[in-house]
Write a protein that holds these residues in place. Structure first.
Motif, PDB file in Angstrom:
ATOM      1  N   ARG A  36       0.838  -1.213   0.000  1.00 16.37           N
ATOM      2  CA  ARG A  36       0.000   0.000   0.000  1.00 16.37           C
ATOM      3  C   ARG A  36       0.867   1.254   0.000  1.00 16.37           C
ATOM      4  O   ARG A  36       0.556   2.232  -0.679  1.00 16.37           O
ATOM      5  N   ARG A  75      -6.735  -1.934  -2.100  1.00 20.19           N
ATOM      6  CA  ARG A  75      -7.717  -2.539  -1.198  1.00 20.19           C
ATOM      7  C   ARG A  75      -7.201  -2.520   0.235  1.00 20.19           C
ATOM      8  O   ARG A  75      -6.043  -2.825   0.510  1.00 20.19           O
ATOM      9  N   LYS A  76      -8.081  -2.165   1.179  1.00 21.25           N
ATOM     10  CA  LYS A  76      -7.656  -1.987   2.572  1.00 21.25           C
ATOM     11  C   LYS A  76      -7.559  -3.297   3.348  1.00 21.25           C
ATOM     12  O   LYS A  76      -6.746  -3.424   4.247  1.00 21.25           O
ATOM     13  N   GLN A  77      -8.398  -4.279   3.031  1.00 19.64           N
ATOM     14  CA  GLN A  77      -8.364  -5.555   3.740  1.00 19.64           C
ATOM     15  C   GLN A  77      -7.308  -6.476   3.143  1.00 19.64           C
ATOM     16  O   GLN A  77      -7.084  -6.464   1.938  1.00 19.64           O
TER      17      GLN A  77
END
Length: 254
Positions: free
Chosen positions: A210, A217-219
């Motif tokens: 990230r 995507r955060k998850q």
């Protein structure tokens, strides 16, 4: 994401830095590295990967303990002993992986080698369904749980249809399939191409990806695995998961 030359060079440099025999000294891959026979490497690697969560020294210690309990010859142990001789495995525990889980895993591995031609054959036949690691992982899980088991044991084999990242299985597959001269991965299996491998996504690789703009995507879930691996294929479509060394190394050690 467009191909970024500066990012490419960083990933290449960090991959070369960490894809070295010295990496083995702190990694669970050192457990199968003590073996030379294909089946022993496969089984030792699978069991080490299965318990690869938590503190790395504890993972490695417990995986070596499992090998000792299997008389330092896991394939021969599974093929030549009976379940009545496995009672001491009830004492084994690694975090939530307990003795009952351990007994089931041994039982299922024995079934795989007796009736399905071994671990490589199961993953490879799954891959052939639609030429994807998703089908390989689904097929493996189906075969693995065809032996009677308690429902609690199912949590120890990731279910990608419930969104799991399958980090430990993808790590195991990297060990078995990747071929290069780095001296870390085994490259034992030939039926699944390196280009199909998926990145073993964990907190370290996810955070680093990230920060570098490789993952939005955060998850840390299955969709993130697909997104991140696709990003890495833009830099090396033949061997995208080699960058696991770079992302993990930067995330865990720097």
């Amino acid at each position: 994401m467009k191909h970024n030359t500066e990012l490419y060079e960083l990933l290449e440099v960090k991959t070369r830095q960490y894809n070295q025999p010295s990496f083995i000294e702190t990694d669970p891959i050192q457990v199968p590295k003590q073996f030379s026979g294909k089946e022993n490497i496969e089984i030792a690697g699978f069991l080490a990967a299965t318990i690869a969560w938590g503190q790395r020294p504890t993972i490695i210690k417990n995986a070596f303990r499992l090998m000792k309990m299997m008389d330092q010859n896991p394939h021969e142990f599974l093929m030549s002993t009976n379940e009545v001789d496995w009672i001491h495995f009830l004492e084994f525990k690694h975090r939530t992986f307990n003795g009952m889980d351990c007994l089931f895993f041994l039982r299922s591995l024995k079934n795989i080698y007796e009736k399905h031609g071994g671990l490589e054959a199961v993953f490879s036949s799954g891959y052939q369904i639609d030429q994807s690691m998703a089908s390989a992982l689904r097929h493996f899980r189906q075969v693995f749980f065809e032996v009677a088991h308690e429902s609690r044991s199912q949590k120890h084999v990731s279910n990608i249809d419930k969104g799991a990242s399958a980090k430990r299985l993808n790590m195991y597959l990297r060990w078995m399939i990747r071929k290069d001269d780095g001296g870390v991965d085994f490259g034992l299996w030939n039926e699944i191409p390196m280009s199909a491998l998926l990145l073993p996504l964990d907190v370290h690789t996810g955070r680093q990806a990230r920060q570098l703009g490789l993952l939005s995507r955060k998850q840390d879930d299955w969709k993130a695995v697909l997104e991140l691996t696709e990003s890495l294929r833009q830099f090396d479509p033949i061997d995208p998961v080699k960058y696991d060394f770079a992302l993990f190394g930067m995330g865990a050690f720097e």
